[in-house]
Design a protein around this motif. Structure first.
Motif, PDB file in Angstrom:
ATOM      1  N   ALA A  25       0.815  -1.217   0.000  1.00 35.60           N
ATOM      2  CA  ALA A  25       0.000   0.000   0.000  1.00 35.60           C
ATOM      3  C   ALA A  25       0.849   1.268   0.000  1.00 35.60           C
ATOM      4  CB  ALA A  25      -0.937   0.005   1.214  1.00 35.60           C
ATOM      5  N   LEU A  26       2.168   1.140   0.156  1.00 33.41           N
ATOM      6  CA  LEU A  26       3.021   2.325   0.290  1.00 33.41           C
ATOM      7  C   LEU A  26       2.907   3.298  -0.890  1.00 33.41           C
ATOM      8  CD1 LEU A  26       6.301   0.889   1.881  1.00 33.41           C
ATOM      9  CD2 LEU A  26       4.574   2.320   2.967  1.00 33.41           C
ATOM     10  N   PRO A  27       2.925   2.825  -2.148  1.00 27.59           N
ATOM     11  CA  PRO A  27       2.771   3.797  -3.243  1.00 27.59           C
ATOM     12  C   PRO A  27       1.461   4.574  -3.185  1.00 27.59           C
ATOM     13  CG  PRO A  27       3.631   1.714  -4.082  1.00 27.59           C
ATOM     14  CD  PRO A  27       3.213   1.474  -2.659  1.00 27.59           C
ATOM     15  N   HIS A  28       0.370   3.929  -2.745  1.00 25.38           N
ATOM     16  CA  HIS A  28      -0.916   4.623  -2.614  1.00 25.38           C
ATOM     17  C   HIS A  28      -0.884   5.587  -1.431  1.00 25.38           C
ATOM     18  CE1 HIS A  28      -3.200   2.028  -5.483  1.00 25.38           C
ATOM     19  NE2 HIS A  28      -2.209   1.200  -5.193  1.00 25.38           N
ATOM     20  N   MET A  29      -0.247   5.182  -0.339  1.00 21.05           N
ATOM     21  CA  MET A  29      -0.139   6.055   0.822  1.00 21.05           C
ATOM     22  C   MET A  29       0.731   7.269   0.512  1.00 21.05           C
ATOM     23  SD  MET A  29       0.344   2.986   3.606  1.00 21.05           S
ATOM     24  CE  MET A  29       0.397   4.023   5.060  1.00 21.05           C
ATOM     25  N   GLN A  30       1.700   7.076  -0.356  1.00 18.12           N
ATOM     26  CA  GLN A  30       2.584   8.175  -0.735  1.00 18.12           C
ATOM     27  C   GLN A  30       1.776   9.326  -1.323  1.00 18.12           C
ATOM     28  OE1 GLN A  30       5.673   6.919  -3.394  1.00 18.12           O
ATOM     29  NE2 GLN A  30       6.451   8.988  -3.746  1.00 18.12           N
ATOM     30  N   GLY A  31       0.815   8.993  -2.186  1.00 20.92           N
ATOM     31  CA  GLY A  31      -0.025  10.038  -2.756  1.00 20.92           C
ATOM     32  C   GLY A  31      -1.027  10.591  -1.759  1.00 20.92           C
ATOM     33  N   GLN A  39      10.175   9.775   2.795  1.00 22.55           N
ATOM     34  CA  GLN A  39       9.271  10.068   3.903  1.00 22.55           C
ATOM     35  C   GLN A  39       8.317   8.909   4.176  1.00 22.55           C
ATOM     36  OE1 GLN A  39       7.609  13.661   2.273  1.00 22.55           O
ATOM     37  NE2 GLN A  39       9.010  14.997   3.401  1.00 22.55           N
ATOM     38  N   VAL A  40       7.782   8.286   3.107  1.00 15.35           N
ATOM     39  CA  VAL A  40       6.807   7.223   3.301  1.00 15.35           C
ATOM     40  C   VAL A  40       7.470   5.977   3.893  1.00 15.35           C
ATOM     41  CG1 VAL A  40       6.908   5.969   1.090  1.00 15.35           C
ATOM     42  CG2 VAL A  40       4.714   6.315   2.223  1.00 15.35           C
ATOM     43  N   SER A  41       8.783   5.829   3.705  1.00 12.21           N
ATOM     44  CA  SER A  41       9.475   4.683   4.303  1.00 12.21           C
ATOM     45  C   SER A  41       9.450   4.736   5.823  1.00 12.21           C
ATOM     46  CB  SER A  41      10.921   4.616   3.804  1.00 12.21           C
ATOM     47  OG  SER A  41      11.705   5.662   4.353  1.00 12.21           O
ATOM     48  N   TRP A  42       9.240   5.930   6.384  1.00 11.72           N
ATOM     49  CA  TRP A  42       9.163   6.058   7.842  1.00 11.72           C
ATOM     50  C   TRP A  42       7.938   5.347   8.413  1.00 11.72           C
ATOM     51  CZ3 TRP A  42      12.185   7.790  11.764  1.00 11.72           C
ATOM     52  CH2 TRP A  42      13.372   8.418  11.415  1.00 11.72           C
ATOM     53  N   ILE A  43       6.945   5.081   7.571  1.00 11.67           N
ATOM     54  CA  ILE A  43       5.774   4.328   8.031  1.00 11.67           C
ATOM     55  C   ILE A  43       6.199   2.929   8.474  1.00 11.67           C
ATOM     56  CG2 ILE A  43       3.548   3.352   7.317  1.00 11.67           C
ATOM     57  CD1 ILE A  43       3.314   5.722   5.367  1.00 11.67           C
ATOM     58  N   LEU A  44       7.158   2.337   7.768  1.00 12.51           N
ATOM     59  CA  LEU A  44       7.707   1.047   8.168  1.00 12.51           C
ATOM     60  C   LEU A  44       8.783   1.199   9.229  1.00 12.51           C
ATOM     61  CD1 LEU A  44       8.127  -0.631   4.644  1.00 12.51           C
ATOM     62  CD2 LEU A  44       6.215  -0.858   6.219  1.00 12.51           C
ATOM     63  N   THR A  45       9.653   2.182   9.032  1.00  9.05           N
ATOM     64  CA  THR A  45      10.802   2.347   9.915  1.00  9.05           C
ATOM     65  C   THR A  45      10.384   2.663  11.345  1.00  9.05           C
ATOM     66  OG1 THR A  45      12.133   3.139   8.070  1.00  9.05           O
ATOM     67  CG2 THR A  45      12.931   3.636  10.281  1.00  9.05           C
ATOM     68  N   SER A  46       9.412   3.564  11.519  1.00 10.39           N
ATOM     69  CA  SER A  46       8.998   3.961  12.867  1.00 10.39           C
ATOM     70  C   SER A  46       8.426   2.775  13.623  1.00 10.39           C
ATOM     71  CB  SER A  46       7.976   5.100  12.796  1.00 10.39           C
ATOM     72  OG  SER A  46       6.830   4.710  12.046  1.00 10.39           O
ATOM     73  N   TYR A  47       7.685   1.919  12.921  1.00 13.77           N
ATOM     74  CA  TYR A  47       7.102   0.720  13.544  1.00 13.77           C
ATOM     75  C   TYR A  47       8.202  -0.230  14.003  1.00 13.77           C
ATOM     76  CZ  TYR A  47       4.045  -3.411  13.913  1.00 13.77           C
ATOM     77  OH  TYR A  47       3.365  -4.523  14.351  1.00 13.77           O
ATOM     78  N   MET A  48       9.180  -0.489  13.124  1.00 15.90           N
ATOM     79  CA  MET A  48      10.278  -1.381  13.463  1.00 15.90           C
ATOM     80  C   MET A  48      11.126  -0.808  14.592  1.00 15.90           C
ATOM     81  SD  MET A  48      10.091  -4.064  11.525  1.00 15.90           S
ATOM     82  CE  MET A  48      11.730  -4.692  11.855  1.00 15.90           C
ATOM     83  N   LEU A  49      11.389   0.500  14.543  1.00 16.09           N
ATOM     84  CA  LEU A  49      12.223   1.129  15.562  1.00 16.09           C
ATOM     85  C   LEU A  49      11.574   1.047  16.935  1.00 16.09           C
ATOM     86  CD1 LEU A  49      14.776   2.757  16.172  1.00 16.09           C
ATOM     87  CD2 LEU A  49      13.486   4.838  15.651  1.00 16.09           C
ATOM     88  N   ALA A  50      10.267   1.251  16.993  1.00 13.95           N
ATOM     89  CA  ALA A  50       9.562   1.151  18.271  1.00 13.95           C
ATOM     90  C   ALA A  50       9.654  -0.265  18.838  1.00 13.95           C
ATOM     91  CB  ALA A  50       8.100   1.550  18.087  1.00 13.95           C
ATOM     92  N   MET A  51       9.548  -1.258  17.986  1.00  9.17           N
ATOM     93  CA  MET A  51       9.663  -2.637  18.445  1.00  9.17           C
ATOM     94  C   MET A  51      11.073  -2.934  18.950  1.00  9.17           C
ATOM     95  SD  MET A  51       7.338  -4.793  15.739  1.00  9.17           S
ATOM     96  CE  MET A  51       7.342  -6.238  16.786  1.00  9.17           C
ATOM     97  N   VAL A  52      12.086  -2.345  18.299  1.00  6.00           N
ATOM     98  CA  VAL A  52      13.468  -2.510  18.749  1.00  6.00           C
ATOM     99  C   VAL A  52      13.635  -1.997  20.175  1.00  6.00           C
ATOM    100  CG1 VAL A  52      15.821  -1.656  18.406  1.00  6.00           C
ATOM    101  CG2 VAL A  52      14.510  -2.461  16.462  1.00  6.00           C
ATOM    102  N   VAL A  53      13.013  -0.856  20.457  1.00  3.61           N
ATOM    103  CA  VAL A  53      13.190  -0.213  21.760  1.00  3.61           C
ATOM    104  C   VAL A  53      12.495  -0.988  22.877  1.00  3.61           C
ATOM    105  CG1 VAL A  53      12.643   1.862  23.092  1.00  3.61           C
ATOM    106  CG2 VAL A  53      13.538   2.073  20.769  1.00  3.61           C
ATOM    107  N   VAL A  54      11.284  -1.501  22.623  1.00  2.00           N
ATOM    108  CA  VAL A  54      10.466  -2.091  23.691  1.00  2.00           C
ATOM    109  C   VAL A  54      10.725  -3.574  23.899  1.00  2.00           C
ATOM    110  CG1 VAL A  54       8.088  -2.576  24.417  1.00  2.00           C
ATOM    111  CG2 VAL A  54       8.677  -0.355  23.452  1.00  2.00           C
TER     112      VAL A  54
END
Length: 498
Positions: A25-31, A39-54
């Motif tokens: 869905a990332l290309p659709h979310m980009q628009g 910027q849209v890659s942060w949708i995946l990155t932020s999720y993974m980073l939060a899991m790394v921390v907790v």
């Protein structure tokens, strides 16, 4: 027990699906969110980073709140943040809710496993874990397919809204059937300084990797500041982990060569897995013209291959086959599958996406279980839980860093290719005169040339990202070869059991 199993399975599958369902869905979310690829890659990155921390804190949280309350809180929070992510109207809003979603969902898999172990008698725990394992492996298969159909037939927002009915059902069953357990009358103290240092260090590192290309790296004062803060925080985190009695992550265990090399290997594994999951959706939809559901279907065979090879790897290890041999076979398959992607272009057949993905999936399955077996082969039972924190931290961190690096490579090398190829397009280029049949360049022909140049430049950037993934598999080879033979120290059965 059936109700508990269903509730835990629903919760964990919902969590695992969210790492893959969003990709197509990332290309659709980009628009929809007015964002670029970085910027849209942060949708995946932020999720993974939060899991790394907790994730490393899961054991400490169970001691304080108990398995039942922690699981209920995680599922309830995950459902709420999923709904809020679905209604996001800006990239900043989406990233914030995805980060919170990762924070709240990080404990669901390990706590769900613990609940199932406590709910079944010893003689039936193997069956329960096998069932759970199959559910976890379904995530990479169903995620792209479900995400594609929801995106095409409804909206990309339903990739998040679908969690609401599933999560509420799981929440009702968990509240009704799961007993209390795991809470300690004297919970261990939390090293808050170490935790904050880890969170700030990893967060700033991720920001540098993701924003560096946009801000011209170290010519930017923000990037320089973030780099200094990241370095100082990581040094503080390492110092705390090596000096306090009960650190968030016990880095002292990395003196064990098998665990250290295995953790590095699983980090590269995460990089390869999530790197590909970012490259393919944009390539297939933006450059090959696939619909989201079609992209999901042709990406799913990688998950099928992983399911098959993980089952085979478990059988081979149970028969005392050397884990290094299984892992080397996986590296060979993963390398070959990635090598085939280096021949991609804008006109390949669908089979060129399906079969390399399936082969690469076979390799990923053969790599993950032997790496776990080797990494934990010389740890005592008391050290296994803390070693698991390091191992999972590196896997999620590798995925998070891989996403950031892949998007940076695509963005930067697409621009490089544009400049290189665009420099050859001018009114005096003989080949251009041949293409235009001697006619002068008009506004319409210039527009067509610009679009064609853009497509080929993006294709070259995509190929450079595939080269990066290819070398990720190659680098795993010396790590596995340097690992010792676990048979000489401890049996595979004891490692898997622990």
């Amino acid at each position: 027990m059936v109700a508990i199993t269903f509730a835990v399975m629903a919760s964990i599958i919902m969590n695992v699906l969210d790492t893959t369902i969003v990709n197509v869905a990332l290309p659709h979310m980009q628009g929809g969110l007015r964002a670029n690829v970085d910027q849209v890659s942060w949708i995946l990155t932020s999720y993974m980073l939060a899991m790394v921390v907790v994730t490393p804190m899961t054991g400490l949280l169970v001691e304080r709140f108990g398995q039942r309350r922690l699981m209920l809180g995680s599922v309830a929070g995950f459902v709420f943040t999923s709904a809020m992510a679905g209604q996001s109207h800006s990239i900043v809003e989406m990233v914030v809710w995805r980060f919170l979603q990762g924070l709240l969902g990080a404990s669901m898999v390990p706590v769900g496993q613990a609940i199932l172990v406590a709910s079944y008698p010893p003689e039936r725990r193997g069956m329960a874990m096998a069932t759970l394992g199959m559910g976890i492996m379904l995530g990479p298969v169903l995620g792209p397919i479900l995400g594609g159909y929801l995106t095409d037939d409804a909206s990309w927002r339903w990739c998040f809204y679908v969690n609401v009915p599933v999560g509420l059902t799981a929440l009702f069953l968990l509240a009704r059937y799961v007993p209390e357990g795991g809470q300690s009358p004297r919970p261990r103290p939390i090293d808050w300084q170490g935790f904050l240092a880890m969170a700030v260090g990893l967060g700033c590192t991720q920001a540098v990797l993701s924003l560096g290309d946009q801000d011209d790296w170290f010519s930017s004062q923000i990037i320089r500041t973030l780099t200094v803060v990241a370095a100082a925080s990581i040094v503080l985190f390492v110092w705390r982990s090596l000096t306090v009695d009960r650190p968030i992550v016990n880095l002292r265990l990395l003196k064990n060569r098998a665990l250290a090399l295995g953790s590095m290997g699983i980090g590269l594994f995460g990089l390869a897995l999530y790197g590909v999951m970012v490259i393919l959706p944009f390539y297939l939809q933006e450059h090959m013209g696939y619909e989201a559901k079609t992209a999901g279907l042709v990406m799913a065979p990688q998950g099928v291959g992983a399911m098959i090879s993980m089952g085979l790897a478990g059988r081979l290890l149970s028969r005392n086959v050397n884990p290094r041999a299984v892992a080397l076979a996986g590296i060979a398959l993963g390398t070959f599958g990635s090598y085939l992607t280096l021949f991609y272009n804008l006109h390949i057949d669908m089979g060129w996406v399906i079969w390399p993905g399936f082969i690469r999936g076979l390799g990923l399955g053969f790599i993950s279980i032997p790496l776990f077996t080797i990494a934990f082969s010389s740890l005592t039972r008391q050290e296994t839980a803390e070693g698991s924190g390091i191992f999972n931290l590196m896997r999620n961190l590798g995925g998070s860093v891989g996403i950031a690096l892949v998007t940076t490579i695509i963005s930067e090398y697409t621009q490089v290719a544009w400049n290189q190829m665009g420099g050859h397009i001018n009114p005096y280029t003989p080949i251009l005169s041949t293409v235009l049949h001697g006619r002068p360049i008009t506004a319409a022909s210039a527009q067509i040339l610009a679009r064609t140049l853009s497509q080929h430049a993006a294709m070259r950037g995509t190929l450079d990202a595939f080269v990066f993934v290819f070398w990720g598999f190659i680098i795993m080879l010396p790590l596995v070869l340097l690992m010792g033979n676990p048979k000489a120290r401890r049996s595979v059965e004891l490692v898997v059991e622990s």
